[in-house]
Design an enzyme around this catalytic site. Structure first.
Site, short mmCIF file in Angstrom:
data_model
loop_
_atom_site.label_atom_id
_atom_site.label_comp_id
_atom_site.label_asym_id
_atom_site.label_seq_id
_atom_site.Cartn_x
_atom_site.Cartn_y
_atom_site.Cartn_z
N LEU A 123 0.82 -1.21 0.00
CA LEU A 123 0.00 0.00 0.00
C LEU A 123 0.86 1.27 0.00
O LEU A 123 0.59 2.22 0.72
CB LEU A 123 -0.98 0.01 1.19
CG LEU A 123 -2.03 -1.09 1.21
CD1 LEU A 123 -2.86 -1.02 2.49
CD2 LEU A 123 -2.93 -1.02 -0.01
N CYS A 124 1.92 1.25 -0.79
CA CYS A 124 2.78 2.44 -0.89
C CYS A 124 3.12 2.72 -2.36
O CYS A 124 4.25 3.07 -2.69
CB CYS A 124 4.05 2.28 -0.06
SG CYS A 124 4.89 0.70 -0.22
N GLY A 125 2.13 2.53 -3.22
CA GLY A 125 2.30 2.84 -4.63
C GLY A 125 3.31 1.92 -5.30
O GLY A 125 3.36 0.72 -5.02
#
Length: 292
Positions: free
Chosen positions: A88-90
């Protein structure tokens, strides 16, 4: 057109998602401040330490005698890949993992083909990425990010230094995300071992210092310390870059959720208006039928 109940359910679901992404954004923003302060504080120290090392090595003839500066034919190569433990950090993890694959395909293709290229992973995401694609991961140090201190990192650095000293590896590469700002991470691949001694500019000013103890002793102590600091700085860089990437990704996700809620609300209002209009037409039609 979807029914009113279905649209209401979707709106409620997206609102819940928006609350989660907004909370994750705020948590990452708080962690980013601490991580950013840590990397900005250590960078000047690491740069000055490296500068002193180069200055000293330029005045010594036998600096190559250090085991950590010995250039050997890179028959066995270890690549240390630094990613994060969570997603969930691109594109943070995917981009740096691709950088590592690009490095070995362009620089160590022969070692990869002969099975003499191995990975040490710091971060679960990178380990999962490599194993899924069939690359050889010999170890992981995923717990480092649970308590990111110099003492913990130094132990791992010492382990890799001993492996190089024992000639288990002839070249060790470090691949990590360098923190630039909250929205930008620079994918970086740098040689960890052997230490590359840069030549000083001839025009640079040379100062005649008196060293106590000797230059040789200082450089013997300085190289291992410089390596540990370099490794620690790489992990601090990656840690700050991770929180910046997650904050940016969650900010975008929150904005997208807000936009989607607006679209769904408009769709709901249109569906509700259509339903009300239909009911009115049924009532009017029934009244007209009774008159007839």
């Amino acid at each position: 057109m979807a029914g009113l109940k279905e649209i209401r359910t979707r709106i409620a679901s997206v609102k819940t998602t928006r609350q989660v992404t907004s909370a994750m954004k705020m948590v990452s923003a708080a962690k980013l401040k601490k991580a950013q302060d840590a990397i900005l504080q250590i960078r000047p120290y690491a740069e000055k330490l490296h500068e002193i090392l180069i200055s000293l090595s330029a005045s010594l003839e036998n600096v190559e005698d250090s085991v950590y500066t010995q250039n050997r034919a890179p028959e066995k190569v270890l690549v240390i890949l630094v990613t994060s433990n969570r997603g969930l950090c691109g594109g943070f993890n995917a981009n740096i993992s691709k950088k590592a694959i690009e490095l070995i395909n362009t620089k160590y293709e022969q070692q990869l083909r002969t099975g003499n290229l191995e990975f040490l992973c710091v971060g679960k995401q990178g380990e999962r990425y490599l194993k899924h694609r069939g690359y050889k991961v010999v170890a992981n140090e995923n717990s480092l990010f649970d308590e990111l201190t110099f003492d913990n990192v130094a132990k791992v650095a010492e382990g890799t230094m001993k492996a190089f000293e024992a000639k288990d590896y002839d070249r060790i590469e470090l691949v990590y995300n360098q923190f630039k700002n909250a929205a930008v991470q620079v994918q970086t691949a740098e040689q960890f071992l052997p230490v590359e001694m840069e030549e000083q500019d001839d025009d640079a000013t040379n100062f005649d210092f008196i060293y106590e103890p000797s230059k040789e002793y200082i450089i013997k102590e300085l190289i291992p310390r410089s390596l540990k600091i370099q490794f620690y700085k790489a992990l601090l860089d990656s840690n700050a870059a991770e929180h910046g990437a997650r904050m940016t990704a969650m900010h975008q996700a929150t904005d997208n959720a807000t936009s989607l809620i607006g679209d769904l609300t408009l769709q709901y209002n249109k569906a509700r208006q259509a339903a009300i209009t239909g009911e009115i037409l049924e009532i009017v039609g029934g009244a007209e039928a009774l008159k007839g």
